[in-house]
Design a protein around this motif. Sequence first.
Motif, PDB file in Angstrom:
ATOM      1  N   GLY A  31       0.809  -1.203   0.000  1.00 52.99           N
ATOM      2  CA  GLY A  31       0.000   0.000   0.000  1.00 52.99           C
ATOM      3  C   GLY A  31       0.845   1.256   0.000  1.00 52.99           C
ATOM      4  N   GLU A  32       0.154   2.367  -0.134  1.00 50.65           N
ATOM      5  CA  GLU A  32       0.770   3.701  -0.126  1.00 50.65           C
ATOM      6  C   GLU A  32       0.220   4.432   1.083  1.00 50.65           C
ATOM      7  N   ILE A  33       1.070   4.650   2.097  1.00 52.94           N
ATOM      8  CA  ILE A  33       0.639   5.333   3.319  1.00 52.94           C
ATOM      9  C   ILE A  33       1.681   6.384   3.685  1.00 52.94           C
ATOM     10  N   THR A  34       1.303   7.307   4.556  1.00 51.19           N
ATOM     11  CA  THR A  34       2.227   8.352   4.984  1.00 51.19           C
ATOM     12  C   THR A  34       3.258   7.779   5.954  1.00 51.19           C
ATOM     13  N   ALA A  35       4.335   8.519   6.149  1.00 48.05           N
ATOM     14  CA  ALA A  35       5.398   8.068   7.050  1.00 48.05           C
ATOM     15  C   ALA A  35       4.890   7.956   8.487  1.00 48.05           C
ATOM     16  N   ARG A  36       4.040   8.861   8.897  1.00 43.95           N
ATOM     17  CA  ARG A  36       3.507   8.820  10.261  1.00 43.95           C
ATOM     18  C   ARG A  36       2.660   7.567  10.473  1.00 43.95           C
ATOM     19  N   VAL A  37       1.805   7.257   9.524  1.00 36.76           N
ATOM     20  CA  VAL A  37       0.977   6.053   9.638  1.00 36.76           C
ATOM     21  C   VAL A  37       1.863   4.814   9.592  1.00 36.76           C
ATOM     22  N   ARG A  38       2.875   4.825   8.731  1.00 28.56           N
ATOM     23  CA  ARG A  38       3.790   3.695   8.614  1.00 28.56           C
ATOM     24  C   ARG A  38       4.501   3.423   9.941  1.00 28.56           C
ATOM     25  N   GLU A  39       5.000   4.470  10.606  1.00 25.44           N
ATOM     26  CA  GLU A  39       5.703   4.301  11.873  1.00 25.44           C
ATOM     27  C   GLU A  39       4.772   3.771  12.961  1.00 25.44           C
ATOM     28  N   ARG A  40       3.572   4.311  13.020  1.00 21.90           N
ATOM     29  CA  ARG A  40       2.615   3.841  14.028  1.00 21.90           C
ATOM     30  C   ARG A  40       2.167   2.418  13.732  1.00 21.90           C
ATOM     31  N   MET A  41       2.011   2.096  12.455  1.00 24.71           N
ATOM     32  CA  MET A  41       1.623   0.751  12.065  1.00 24.71           C
ATOM     33  C   MET A  41       2.727  -0.245  12.441  1.00 24.71           C
ATOM     34  N   TRP A  42       3.986   0.138  12.245  1.00 25.72           N
ATOM     35  CA  TRP A  42       5.091  -0.750  12.603  1.00 25.72           C
ATOM     36  C   TRP A  42       5.129  -1.006  14.105  1.00 25.72           C
ATOM     37  N   MET A  56       9.301  -5.238   6.830  1.00 25.86           N
ATOM     38  CA  MET A  56       8.655  -4.140   6.135  1.00 25.86           C
ATOM     39  C   MET A  56       9.705  -3.453   5.261  1.00 25.86           C
ATOM     40  N   VAL A  57       9.380  -3.299   3.993  1.00 24.89           N
ATOM     41  CA  VAL A  57      10.229  -2.583   3.041  1.00 24.89           C
ATOM     42  C   VAL A  57       9.419  -1.388   2.572  1.00 24.89           C
ATOM     43  N   TYR A  58      10.016  -0.205   2.633  1.00 21.32           N
ATOM     44  CA  TYR A  58       9.289   1.004   2.254  1.00 21.32           C
ATOM     45  C   TYR A  58      10.202   1.956   1.497  1.00 21.32           C
ATOM     46  N   SER A  59       9.595   2.818   0.683  1.00 20.76           N
ATOM     47  CA  SER A  59      10.383   3.784  -0.086  1.00 20.76           C
ATOM     48  C   SER A  59      10.982   4.829   0.844  1.00 20.76           C
TER      49      SER A  59
END
Length: 115
Positions: A31-42, A56-59
Motif C-alpha cells: 500500500g501507499e501510506i504516509t510516514a507517520r501512519v507507517r511508523e505507528r503501524m510498525w 517491512m520494506v518502504y520507499s
Amino acid sequence: MVVLVLTACPAGLRGHLTRWLLEVSPGVFIGEITARVRERMWLRVLELAKDGRAIMVYSADSEQGLSYRVHRHDWEPVDFDGVWLMRRPEEVDATPAMRPGWSSVGRMRRARRGR
C-alpha cells in the motif's frame, strides 16, 4: 510504497493491517501510506506479532530508494558501504551424516560380503 510480509503472526494482526494496506497474498501486504501512519503501524506490528516474524520494506530517500524494518527474522539488514543488503544466517551443515549402506553401492558391497 510499503510492502509488509508477516510469518506466523496472529490473524488479528492481519485483520488490523487491512485497514491501511491491501493483502495480496496470505501475510503479504502492500500500500501507499504516509510516514507517520507507517511508523505507528510498525509499532502496532511489534506489539501484536508476538512470536511471529515481520519484514517491512518502504520507499525512502536513499541511493536504493528503499529501507527495511525487521522483527524476529533470520535475515538481517546490513549497511555495506551505504547500500543496505539482507544478510542470510550462516548455514549450518543441513545434510546429516548418512549411515553407511544407504546407497545402492553400499547395498551391493554388503551383498558381496555376505556371500
